[in-house]
Design an enzyme around this catalytic site. Structure first.
Site, PDB file in Angstrom:
ATOM      1  CG  ASP A   1      -1.798   1.193   1.392  1.00 14.08           C
ATOM      2  OD1 ASP A   1      -2.880   1.219   0.667  1.00 14.08           O
ATOM      3  OD2 ASP A   1      -1.174   2.213   2.111  1.00 14.08           O
TER       4      ASP A   1
ATOM      5  CE1 TYR B   1       0.903   7.551   2.979  1.00 15.31           C
ATOM      6  CE2 TYR B   1       1.281   5.328   2.016  1.00 15.31           C
ATOM      7  CZ  TYR B   1       0.444   6.328   2.621  1.00 15.31           C
ATOM      8  OH  TYR B   1      -0.640   5.838   3.669  1.00 15.31           O
TER       9      TYR B   1
ATOM     10  CE  LYS C   1      -3.552   4.835   1.322  1.00 12.67           C
ATOM     11  NZ  LYS C   1      -2.139   4.597   1.026  1.00 12.67           N
TER      12      LYS C   1
ATOM     13  CG  HIS D   1      -4.318   9.807   0.538  1.00  9.57           C
ATOM     14  ND1 HIS D   1      -2.892   9.853   0.421  1.00  9.57           N
ATOM     15  CD2 HIS D   1      -4.411   9.510   1.930  1.00  9.57           C
ATOM     16  CE1 HIS D   1      -2.268   9.320   1.677  1.00  9.57           C
ATOM     17  NE2 HIS D   1      -3.236   9.176   2.408  1.00  9.57           N
TER      18      HIS D   1
ATOM     19  CB  SER E   1      -8.193   6.771   2.005  1.00  8.31           C
ATOM     20  OG  SER E   1      -7.538   6.712   3.163  1.00  8.31           O
TER      21      SER E   1
ATOM     22  CD  GLN F   1      -5.243   2.594   3.050  1.00  7.48           C
ATOM     23  OE1 GLN F   1      -4.551   3.471   3.709  1.00  7.48           O
ATOM     24  NE2 GLN F   1      -5.300   2.048   2.121  1.00  7.48           N
TER      25      GLN F   1
ATOM     26  CG  LEU G   1       0.775  -2.766  14.230  1.00  9.67           C
ATOM     27  CD1 LEU G   1       2.010  -2.866  14.212  1.00  9.67           C
ATOM     28  CD2 LEU G   1      -0.137  -3.950  14.664  1.00  9.67           C
TER      29      LEU G   1
ATOM     30  CB  SER H   1       7.754  -2.974  10.236  1.00  8.54           C
ATOM     31  OG  SER H   1       9.106  -2.866  10.995  1.00  8.54           O
TER      32      SER H   1
ATOM     33  NE  ARG I   1      10.456  -3.736  16.051  1.00  4.48           N
ATOM     34  CZ  ARG I   1      10.468  -2.651  16.707  1.00  4.48           C
ATOM     35  NH1 ARG I   1       9.973  -1.756  15.725  1.00  4.48           N
ATOM     36  NH2 ARG I   1      11.140  -2.351  17.592  1.00  4.48           N
TER      37      ARG I   1
END
Length: 283
Positions: A50, A55, A80, A115, A146, A169, A200, A241, A246
């Site tokens: 994603d 980003y 997005k 987005h 989103s 989203q 998380l 991550s 992880r």
């Protein structure tokens, strides 16, 4: 919910595509670090990545997918569009540029999202029409939104040819402490797949005592329990991550299941969108 596997998918209503139930987020991963993280995720079993214009790593994600031994058709790529560009043609070109960065010239993305809803209906309509054009052309196999609330989703009926959107989203706002039950119910009732970015809780609640007790019961980490919780809610969690260990741990969530008591415990942590305690018996 029965047994799940890393590559299990959710069918997207009104399309010929399916979304892998577990995705990999790449927010704040840049350059070679982003490429290495995506390659590590694919090696760990993730088949869903994603990204977003915001980003600033679409090209790196695309490069990693092309470097990986995993076939492109086996990887589900999402991006997005950040904002309307001022005209339908400019907005379409902005979206097409993202497709080319991720999928290469003549390629495609599996899912393209608006987005954020922003403050202007005119901009929302311009953005959606650009994505509808990409969908018509086969350059975006599914399209969605989103961070849209019920009022934004209802408003879309007035201008959308493709409704309902295939996906909604929710970023940083879909986990045990913020379950958004009215919005979740609306999406479920209308066949809109829910994705959970930052399942998380951005790490804010990983030290929660109740969560820790559930994790200890299953011999898993709190992060793994939160990802499993999202899966059992039929959401699509997108943990992020840059740490290879992880990343592997976040993919290792298919060998256990939360029981009814576990789910009730985590449901009871909901504090709603305002942070006030939300009664566990409200559904």
């Amino acid at each position: 919910m029965g047994a799940l596997a890393t590559h299990d998918t959710i069918a997207v209503p009104n399309t010929n595509t399916s979304i892998p139930r577990l995705g990999f987020g790449v927010y704040q991963l840049y350059g070679q670090h982003c490429q290495r993280a995506v390659l590590a995720a694919l090696a760990a079993g993730f088949r869903h990545v994603d990204s977003a214009q915001l980003y600033r790593n679409e090209a790196e994600v695309g490069a990693a997918v092309r470097q990986s031994p995993v076939r492109r058709d086996d990887v589900f790529l999402t991006t997005k569009i950040r904002a309307a560009a001022g005209s339908p043609e400019k907005t379409y070109r902005s979206a097409l540029d993202s497709v080319n960065k991720l999928g290469g010239a003549g390629g495609y993305v599996d899912l393209f999202l608006v987005h954020i809803p922003g403050s202007s209906r005119a901009a929302r309509e311009e953005l959606w029409k650009a994505l509808e054009q990409l969908h018509d052309e086969g350059k975006a196999r599914a399209i969605g939104v989103s961070n849209f609330r019920v009022q934004h989703l209802e408003e879309m009926k007035e201008y959308a040819r493709v409704w309902p959107p295939h996906v909604n989203q929710l970023e940083r706002q879909l986990h045990p402490w913020c379950q958004q039950r009215d919005l979740v119910r609306f999406c479920r009732d209308n066949g809109i797949v829910l994705q959970a970015y930052s399942p998380l809780s951005c790490g804010e609640h990983l030290g929660d005592e109740a969560l820790g007790a559930v994790a200890a019961k299953h011999g898993k980490s709190p992060a793994q329990v939160l990802i499993r919780y999202g899966l059992q809610k039929n959401w699509v969690p997108l943990p992020k991550s840059g740490n290879p260990e992880r990343i592997k741990q976040n993919a290792d969530v298919f060998d256990f299941a939360l029981d009814d008591v576990d789910v009730e415990t985590l449901d009871g942590l909901d504090r709603g969108p305002t942070g006030a305690l939300f009664p566990a018996n409200v559904r």
